[in-house]
Design an enzyme around this catalytic site. Structure first.
Site, PDB file in Angstrom:
ATOM      1  N   TYR A  58       0.816  -1.216   0.000  1.00 14.46           N
ATOM      2  CA  TYR A  58       0.000   0.000   0.000  1.00 14.46           C
ATOM      3  C   TYR A  58       0.849   1.266   0.000  1.00 14.46           C
ATOM      4  O   TYR A  58       0.661   2.146   0.837  1.00 14.46           O
ATOM      5  CB  TYR A  58      -0.941   0.007   1.218  1.00 14.46           C
ATOM      6  N   TYR A  68     -12.226  -7.824   6.657  1.00 14.39           N
ATOM      7  CA  TYR A  68     -11.053  -7.865   5.768  1.00 14.39           C
ATOM      8  C   TYR A  68     -10.690  -9.336   5.531  1.00 14.39           C
ATOM      9  O   TYR A  68     -10.589 -10.106   6.484  1.00 14.39           O
ATOM     10  CB  TYR A  68      -9.852  -7.129   6.386  1.00 14.39           C
ATOM     11  N   LYS A  88      -0.934 -16.961   8.409  1.00 19.01           N
ATOM     12  CA  LYS A  88      -0.101 -16.102   9.254  1.00 19.01           C
ATOM     13  C   LYS A  88       0.757 -16.868  10.275  1.00 19.01           C
ATOM     14  O   LYS A  88       1.858 -17.271   9.961  1.00 19.01           O
ATOM     15  CB  LYS A  88      -0.988 -15.062   9.946  1.00 19.01           C
ATOM     16  N   ASP A  91     -12.885 -17.050   8.773  1.00 20.68           N
ATOM     17  CA  ASP A  91     -11.529 -16.631   8.395  1.00 20.68           C
ATOM     18  C   ASP A  91     -10.757 -16.349   9.694  1.00 20.68           C
ATOM     19  O   ASP A  91     -10.909 -15.285  10.296  1.00 20.68           O
ATOM     20  CB  ASP A  91     -11.621 -15.384   7.505  1.00 20.68           C
TER      21      ASP A  91
HETATM   22  N1  PMP Z   1      -7.823 -12.694   6.197  1.00 23.51           N
HETATM   23  C1  PMP Z   1      -7.524 -11.973   7.295  1.00 23.51           C
HETATM   24  C2  PMP Z   1      -8.504 -11.951   8.434  1.00 23.51           C
HETATM   25  C3  PMP Z   1      -6.315 -11.270   7.365  1.00 23.51           C
HETATM   26  O1  PMP Z   1      -6.037 -10.531   8.454  1.00 23.51           O
HETATM   27  C4  PMP Z   1      -5.414 -11.348   6.273  1.00 23.51           C
HETATM   28  C5  PMP Z   1      -4.078 -10.605   6.280  1.00 23.51           C
HETATM   29  N2  PMP Z   1      -4.011  -9.450   6.994  1.00 23.51           N
HETATM   30  C6  PMP Z   1      -5.772 -12.110   5.166  1.00 23.51           C
HETATM   31  C7  PMP Z   1      -6.965 -12.773   5.162  1.00 23.51           C
HETATM   32  C8  PMP Z   1      -4.863 -12.207   3.966  1.00 23.51           C
HETATM   33  O2  PMP Z   1      -3.745 -12.941   4.250  1.00 23.51           O
HETATM   34  P1  PMP Z   1      -2.404 -12.742   3.365  1.00 23.51           P
HETATM   35  O3  PMP Z   1      -1.945 -11.346   3.636  1.00 23.51           O
HETATM   36  O4  PMP Z   1      -1.483 -13.802   3.887  1.00 23.51           O
HETATM   37  O5  PMP Z   1      -2.789 -12.972   1.950  1.00 23.51           O
END
Ligand code: PMP
Length: 430
Positions: free
Chosen positions: A18, A145, A275, A246
């Protein structure tokens, strides 16, 4: 060794997350990391408050994680997953099946969080094809997100991820009002009204509900009431819609439970993790499903799940993830996260009194200060570095999610730096 010319090359040629190529924000060269400390090229050490975006839960340069990588490297770093399997993938998937909610039995290994979200959404679409129906809409929450790839972006908060930029390209899904009832608030049943209305109205087109359980991360660092999540599960069952959780950010202990769904005592039909899966050493994610979902997908006209990337099940990533999960299973994280939570409650919550602060909230090893004005990112980042801490604010949010192994004195240093930062008007835009 990091020269002026390296810095100049970086500024001229390398995109950062970003960030503008024309007018990039300053970037700090980091050359080593150990435990909860990051070492800059000029020798300064910063206390890490971010765990490299939720990932480095055990701290950096961990000998057991390094050892797992080295061991795997002497066997093989990679081999294709089509037609082959290998011991580290099996060991990892065994652990994932063991540690995640009981109903989740089948594991798809993906390259990153966003890709696991893509996979989970494709699974939901194929599930309905397997049932002889075409269902192509997702119901999700505002302020959510889920990643930066297109399907993931289509279920992110429409304003935060600028859906207006992609109009006509991005599929349009259904967004319920963001939950307002906080994690510690008294439950207000009306919080669920919008979701209830929308699922009732659209259920025949809905392939799945997708949401971040309990903690909405990058869309606002909001902690909502577990009762909301229980109601989501009830309504998904009532209307026959799949539920995708998620847990890419919340998974593996960050909220005080191994998975945030456990705050509500619910199980999703599909779970995304990423993560912290590899303890922050490298990229790996997974989407887990129930047997019923997997079987139904396998009965769909394609006869299989239509996904299989080149680096699927990368042995190095799997091996280090096995060790990271083994460390979690040994259990030290529960006391570590509880003690971080306790300290955040004692020392961060009082910042509520500062005039710049709108609210302060804490859950598990996450502490959030929401300010009235957006932060002046460049000024505040520079200030934090000058204080010897690494905190990366965005919008009106200054937040901490340190490695679980952080020492109390180091966490205090992070909190104090936020306290001092709040006193400087130049750190905020008016
Ligand atoms: N889902 C959530 C809840 C996240 O916090 C993130 C990353 N911040 C993602 C998906 C995307 O993961 P990545 O950055 O490894 O593609």
């Amino acid at each position: 060794m990091f020269t002026q010319s390296d810095a100049e090359f970086d500024r001229q040629h390398i995109w950062h997350p970003y960030t503008s190529m024309q007018d990039p924000l300053p970037c700090y060269p980091v050359v080593a990391a150990q435990g909860y400390l990051l070492q800059l090229a000029d020798g300064r050490e910063l206390v890490d408050g971010m765990s490299s975006w939720w990932a480095a839960i055990h701290g950096y340069n961990h000998p057991r994680l390094n050892q797992a990588l080295q061991q795997q490297m002497t066997q093989m770093s990679h081999v294709m997953f089509g037609g082959f399997t290998h011991p580290s993938a099996v060991a990892l998937c065994r652990k994932l099946v063991e540690m995640t909610p009981a109903a989740l039995e089948c594991v798809f290994l993906a390259d990153s969080g966003s890709v696991s979200v893509e996979v989970s959404m494709k699974m939901a679409l194929q599930y309905w094809l397997g049932r002889g129906e075409t269902r192509q809409k997702f119901l999700t929450l505002k302020r959510g997100y889920h990643g930066d790839t297109f399907a993931a972006m289509s279920v992110c908060d429409p304003d935060n991820s600028m859906h207006s930029l992609w109009r006509g390209y991005l599929p349009e899904h259904v967004f319920a009002a963001a939950p307002e009832c906080g994690f510690d608030d008294e439950w207000n049943a009306h919080d669920f009204d919008d979701f209830a209305r929308l699922i009732k109205q659209h259920h025949q087109q809905l392939a799945a509900v997708i949401l971040e359980p309990v903690v909405q991360g990058a869309g606002g660092m909001r902690f909502y009431h577990p009762r909301y999540l229980q109601r989501v599960r009830e309504y998904c069952d009532r209307y026959g819609v799949l539920l995708i959780a998620d847990e890419i950010a919340t998974g593996f202990g960050r909220t005080g439970k191994l998975f945030a769904c456990q705050h509500a005592g619910i199980e999703p039909d599909i779970l995304c993790v990423g993560k912290a899966l590899t303890g922050g050493t490298m990229t790996l994610a997974a989407a887990l499903t129930t047997r019923e979902v997997a079987d139904t997908i396998s009965r769909s006209p394609a006869g299989c799940f239509m996904h299989g990337p080149t680096f699927m099940g990368n042995p190095l990533a799997c091996a280090v993830a096995v060790e990271s999960l083994r460390m979690l299973q040994e259990g030290a994280w529960t006391a570590q996260v509880a003690s971080i939570e306790h300290q955040l409650r004692e020392q961060l919550l009082p910042l509520q009194a500062a005039s710049q602060v709108k609210s302060v909230r804490v859950l598990g090893a996450i502490g959030v200060v929401e300010t009235h004005q957006p932060v002046n990112m460049a000024a505040l980042q520079q200030f934090f570095v000058s204080q010897g801490v690494w905190i990366r604010p965005f919008g009106r949010l200054i937040y901490l999610m340190p490695p679980y192994i952080i020492a109390p004195a180091a966490l205090e240093k992070l909190i104090q730096a936020i306290g001092v930062a709040l006193e400087h008007p130049s750190h905020f835009t008016s």
